[in-house]
Design a protein around this motif. Structure first.
Motif, PDB file in Angstrom:
ATOM      1  N   THR A   5     -46.410   9.809   6.168  1.00 31.50           N
ATOM      2  CA  THR A   5     -45.982   8.418   5.991  1.00 31.50           C
ATOM      3  C   THR A   5     -45.858   7.744   7.349  1.00 31.50           C
ATOM      4  N   THR A   7     -45.148   3.615   9.546  1.00 32.73           N
ATOM      5  CA  THR A   7     -44.819   2.202   9.577  1.00 32.73           C
ATOM      6  C   THR A   7     -46.105   1.401   9.807  1.00 32.73           C
ATOM      7  N   ALA A  81     -41.286  -1.776   1.863  1.00 33.99           N
ATOM      8  CA  ALA A  81     -40.428  -0.585   1.915  1.00 33.99           C
ATOM      9  C   ALA A  81     -39.216  -0.835   2.819  1.00 33.99           C
ATOM     10  N   SER A  82     -38.033  -0.528   2.323  1.00 34.25           N
ATOM     11  CA  SER A  82     -36.804  -0.800   3.062  1.00 34.25           C
ATOM     12  C   SER A  82     -36.685   0.009   4.349  1.00 34.25           C
ATOM     13  N   ASP A  83     -37.276   1.191   4.379  1.00 36.65           N
ATOM     14  CA  ASP A  83     -37.191   2.027   5.585  1.00 36.65           C
ATOM     15  C   ASP A  83     -38.337   1.775   6.561  1.00 36.65           C
ATOM     16  N   GLY A  84     -39.218   0.819   6.215  1.00 36.40           N
ATOM     17  CA  GLY A  84     -40.310   0.474   7.108  1.00 36.40           C
ATOM     18  C   GLY A  84     -41.540   1.347   6.969  1.00 36.40           C
ATOM     19  N   HIS A  85     -41.417   2.451   6.271  1.00 37.15           N
ATOM     20  CA  HIS A  85     -42.576   3.339   6.069  1.00 37.15           C
ATOM     21  C   HIS A  85     -43.365   2.819   4.867  1.00 37.15           C
TER      22      HIS A  85
END
Length: 206
Positions: A5, A7, A81-85
């Motif tokens: 995965t 960003t 995606a909230s985590d940037g990934h």
């Protein structure tokens, strides 16, 4: 291999999964020590939204083809995606016998011959899926499944009438009652029932 995965920044400027994977599968690596030259380029790729299929050509230092194989990547794409990934993929080649067997004909047609049993089985499954998807069903056709289909209301039915509603396909019972939805209809096994045609009786004027 497992899932990788990343960003958007890690995608190196590529805006889509297809563009990123095309770039990853296009490279040349010079010979070093006992490791020979390696060249790979994508001849054709198709990305469906969850799966990426590519015909990748392996070639030598003179640019001569060695073989063309299929590479399949499972894809997760979520730009919010909230985590940037936002992007993840899991890659494999046809020799691994992937479960995913919806490879387009345009990719399959470019592959060179193989003797690998897993690759041969995968190609057979892909062509079987194509044969199912390329069936033509017309408005009014009666189709029959090998086994009854069970629905949320508890009813079970095996035969359905095809009705076209614009671009949508609606299923009813043989007599026209009800409205049913069967997901991925063309990927399922069914037969088209050949119904006898009743000729109209013509009475000439007296």
């Amino acid at each position: 291999m497992g899932w990788l995965t990343m960003t958007r920044m890690a995608m190196g400027g590529h805006e889509t999964p297809k563009a990123y994977l095309d770039a990853q599968l296009t490279y040349e690596r010079k010979a070093e020590g006992d490791t020979p030259f390696q060249g790979l380029r994508v001849l054709k790729s198709v990305y469906s939204g969850s799966t990426y299929y590519a015909a990748a050509e392996r070639y030598d230092e003179n640019g001569k083809r060695i073989y063309v194989t299929a590479i399949i990547c499972l894809v997760r794409w979520n730009p919010r995606a909230s985590d940037g990934h936002i992007f993840g993929y899991k890659d494999m080649d046809e020799d691994m016998g992937p479960c995913e067997a919806s490879c387009p004909r345009s990719v399959l047609a470019l592959l060179t011959t193989t003797s690998h049993p897993f690759a041969l089985d995968w190609r057979r499954r892909c062509y079987r899926m194509l044969a199912l998807r390329e069936r033509r069903i017309a408005d009014g056709d009666l189709i029959r499944f090998p086994e009854p289909m069970k629905f949320t209301d508890g009813s079970e039915h095996r035969e359905f009438r095809i009705r076209r509603d614009g671009q949508k396909t609606v299923l009813t019972l043989a007599d026209g009652r009800g409205r049913f939805k069967i997901s991925r209809l063309l990927e399922r096994r069914f037969e088209i029932v050949r119904e006898p045609k009743v000729a109209k009786t013509f009475f000439p004027a007296a």
